[in-house]
Design an enzyme around this catalytic site. Structure first.
Site, PDB file in Angstrom:
ATOM      1  N   THR A  38       0.870  -1.194   0.000  1.00 44.16           N
ATOM      2  CA  THR A  38       0.000   0.000   0.000  1.00 44.16           C
ATOM      3  C   THR A  38       0.900   1.235   0.000  1.00 44.16           C
ATOM      4  OG1 THR A  38      -0.167  -0.130   2.410  1.00 44.16           O
ATOM      5  CG2 THR A  38      -1.986  -1.036   1.132  1.00 44.16           C
ATOM      6  N   GLU A  79       6.764   4.519   7.376  1.00 44.67           N
ATOM      7  CA  GLU A  79       6.378   5.817   6.788  1.00 44.67           C
ATOM      8  C   GLU A  79       7.255   6.926   7.343  1.00 44.67           C
ATOM      9  OE1 GLU A  79       2.372   5.784   7.976  1.00 44.67           O
ATOM     10  OE2 GLU A  79       1.780   4.405   6.385  1.00 44.67           O
ATOM     11  N   ASN A 115       0.832  11.000   7.816  1.00 48.48           N
ATOM     12  CA  ASN A 115      -0.350  10.482   8.490  1.00 48.48           C
ATOM     13  C   ASN A 115      -1.418  11.525   8.758  1.00 48.48           C
ATOM     14  OD1 ASN A 115      -0.287   7.544   9.021  1.00 48.48           O
ATOM     15  ND2 ASN A 115       1.783   8.110   9.626  1.00 48.48           N
ATOM     16  N   THR A 133      -9.535   9.640   5.270  1.00 50.21           N
ATOM     17  CA  THR A 133     -10.581   8.608   5.315  1.00 50.21           C
ATOM     18  C   THR A 133     -11.190   8.460   3.937  1.00 50.21           C
ATOM     19  OG1 THR A 133     -11.810  10.442   6.254  1.00 50.21           O
ATOM     20  CG2 THR A 133     -11.420   8.560   7.650  1.00 50.21           C
ATOM     21  N   LYS A 179       4.361  -7.055   3.527  1.00 47.74           N
ATOM     22  CA  LYS A 179       4.130  -5.603   3.424  1.00 47.74           C
ATOM     23  C   LYS A 179       3.945  -5.057   4.826  1.00 47.74           C
ATOM     24  CE  LYS A 179       0.993  -3.204   3.215  1.00 47.74           C
ATOM     25  NZ  LYS A 179       0.632  -2.157   4.226  1.00 47.74           N
ATOM     26  N   THR A 200      -0.822  -2.006   8.754  1.00 50.91           N
ATOM     27  CA  THR A 200      -1.033  -3.436   8.569  1.00 50.91           C
ATOM     28  C   THR A 200       0.247  -4.150   8.176  1.00 50.91           C
ATOM     29  OG1 THR A 200      -3.308  -3.153   7.939  1.00 50.91           O
ATOM     30  CG2 THR A 200      -2.236  -5.155   7.197  1.00 50.91           C
TER      31      THR A 200
END
Lengths: 400, 400
Positions: B150, B273, B395, B400, B176, B187
């Site tokens: 992702t 990230e 972030n 959303t 991942k 995740t």
């Protein structure tokens, strides 16, 4: 976040205050002294950190007596991770303060905030103690409040006046605590000074209860910094009938104490390093209060939620996901999420068209995130700061 | 952090792989299918999050059988906080995959990663399942690895070859997990495919042990995202004598499994990230391993430590302070701290002249922070990413 500056010219009978510069910080006053005219009943809640700073170790010991005559505070150096030499600094500086005030060193409490792992320049501190003693004054409250700050953007104070047995009494609190609070390690110092007469058990109980409902909803015991200290000092100068756990005045003064701590807690969160928003996280409908509190804490402490707060993003899935990390059984399909009263998710499903309104609420500097679990009647609550780019800048640059 | 791209042309006998685009992400392939030629022994470690995603709920159930025929993975939508409709999506899509492969839906496992709280566009997913089935190939490993990513900057794979009873066997892992891992909620998906024949108990035990030493040192169970899934799939095509917990080959293959998971864990942290550094936090000399691990976790999870990592700041006092929050009794005066072998604090006191050297080590993209407690022989270890400005940007913007 801007707040109106309040110049508290408050006086608390039986107390004198000082705030002077000793050169421990790069600028501004950095040594504060709070002195009682005579020894008063004192209670404290101190950090649960297992590597407590030297002043905490010594203050914890001295608090056992249940009374104190003074508190010596310095900012710029935490006197933490400083070993035996650090403890000696506390002994020497409180002994000097005691000598000047004419009380035993054992009745002088000590607190510190600032850099960790560096010895306090003792000569400067002792110079500061002398200067502070010389400038003690009944109207020194605001100066003391300024002297205990470090990275705080503004001094933090809160005052309440209540009546006890017909007599007016004052509670005046000064505090500091910048840094993104919980699960973080910025030092929290709070001193509540009152002229009420309290018995020891009442003082201790009202402080523990008030902290539980306010600062412990901000900073977890176990996550506290090496130096966190909250003290309640009473001079008894109001000459009210002593407040006991059972006396009629207990609830009055306990409520006022909770109010000043709540006000300071909000100021501390609002002044979080780089924080742009104050978020009240409320969890309802858990099986027990304790479980609701754990969930509120998980949401308030999640950096993914904190960055969503900063971005003004009503990412309710992240809140539920963070709730799922608290170790409390959940049924996501029964959870409602609302943001400042705007229901964004009901029974685990998005409420169509709600996000624009929620986004507008999140643009405010204070808003509420509320989860309803539909398991029972347990409630929990946390105050959280958001996590902004400024926070990381600040903390990556702050140097040893 | 830059890493050489490795185009793994690896094949694992008994496995076919696919990675295709179904339009669930904004770009790139987003549906992966891993198919076994015949049902094989399978073990899994799934998230402990109490709000698990729909695929996790169903995969957990199906794993009880101990064998599986395929894994269907999609990226771009986590199918979490999606209620009954989300579970229906899993049932329908795995039923389609099962029909195409000629196996019951109950033998098709499912995983997902991406946005939370939004229903998966089912038509697109089913289209993806058909396309993935059509392109299954023995050399599709790298395509599958790309399809499960992702926000990852690069696909993550690791391969080991060992001999079992004279026969060569392969372990090929794809994974991942961008997002600042632990205590965060990005995740983590890992699939280890091997042609070794394993019995169920052996498969389960070696996976649990390997995860404990690797990914659980990155991401705490209780802090896992709604979707985290680690699977070990064995085709048995190597036709070795089945590996049991007691057989000679157990340690060989268990060690290889730990190695591939360790390699993936490091890639995951490096790709966090906005992460700029991989920090190995080691705690030695605790009373027990468990206590050492709690302290390592407290340091690795502290945002004040993480920002110190990012700033290249050898702020050892922060590390000791964070250690103090783990709830483990400590004597700060007996703790040594070193950074990549440079002792910066000994018996709780700074080592003069050490900071410049420590700062140079912290400028590297990987370094080690080590605490020695002098209480006993307990050891703990965590891998941590630093916390950079880029993380917060990322972030706060992710929507959303």
């Amino acid at each position: 976040v801007k707040l109106a500056r309040r110049a508290h010219r408050v006086r608390v009978p039986g107390f004198r205050f000082a705030g002077v510069r000793a050169g421990l910080k790069t600028r501004g006053p950095d040594v504060a002294l709070i002195a009682l005219d005579r020894p008063g009943v004192t209670a404290g809640v101190l950090t649960a950190n297992r590597a407590p700073a030297a002043p905490v170790v010594i203050t914890r010991e001295r608090l056992r007596a249940g009374t104190a005559s003074a508190v010596l505070v310095h900012a710029g150096n935490a006197n933490a991770c400083t070993g035996r030499e650090g403890r000696r600094t506390v002994e020497v500086s409180t002994a000097l303060a005691g000598t000047l005030l004419g009380v035993p060193a054992a009745r002088v409490l000590a607190c510190a905030t600032g850099r960790i792992g560096v010895q306090v320049p003792r000569d400067r501190l002792l110079h500061g103690v002398r200067a502070a003693y010389a400038s003690l004054a009944g109207d020194g409250f605001a100066r003391a409040a300024r002297a205990i700050t470090t990275t705080d953007a503004f001094p933090k104070t809160a005052v309440r006046r209540v009546r006890l047995g017909g007599r007016p009494v004052t509670l005046a609190a000064l505090g500091k605590g910048a840094g993104m609070i919980a699960p973080e390690l910025a030092t929290l110092l709070v001193f509540v000074c009152t002229d009420a007469r309290l018995d020891r058990r009442a003082a201790r109980r009202m402080l523990v209860e008030a902290v539980a409902g306010t600062f412990n909803a901000v900073s977890v015991d176990g996550d506290m910094s090496t130096n966190d200290t909250i003290l309640l000092l009473s001079s008894g100068a109001a000459a009210n009938p002593p407040v006991t756990v059972r006396s009629a005045g207990y609830r009055t003064i306990a409520r006022a104490l909770t109010e000043v701590l709540e006000e300071l807690a909000r100021l501390v969160v609002l002044d979080g390093e780089g924080a742009s928003r104050l978020v009240e996280v409320i969890v309802r409908g858990a099986r027990r209060d304790e479980e609701a509190q754990r969930i509120a804490r998980a949401i308030a402490g999640s950096t993914l939620c904190k960055t969503a707060f900063a971005g003004g993003d009503p990412n309710w899935g992240r809140f539920v996901c963070a709730a799922g990390t608290a170790g409390v059984p959940l049924d996501p399909d029964r959870i409602d999420v609302s943001i400042d009263g705007v229901l964004v998710s009901r029974y685990g499903r998005p409420v169509p068209g709600s996000l624009a309104a929620a986004r507008r609420r999140m643009a405010r500097c204070e808003f509420r995130v509320e989860l309803r679990l539909r398991q029972g009647r347990g409630r929990g609550r946390m105050l959280a700061a958001d996590l902004t780019v400024a926070y990381v800048h600040f903390n990556a640059a702050y140097t040893t």
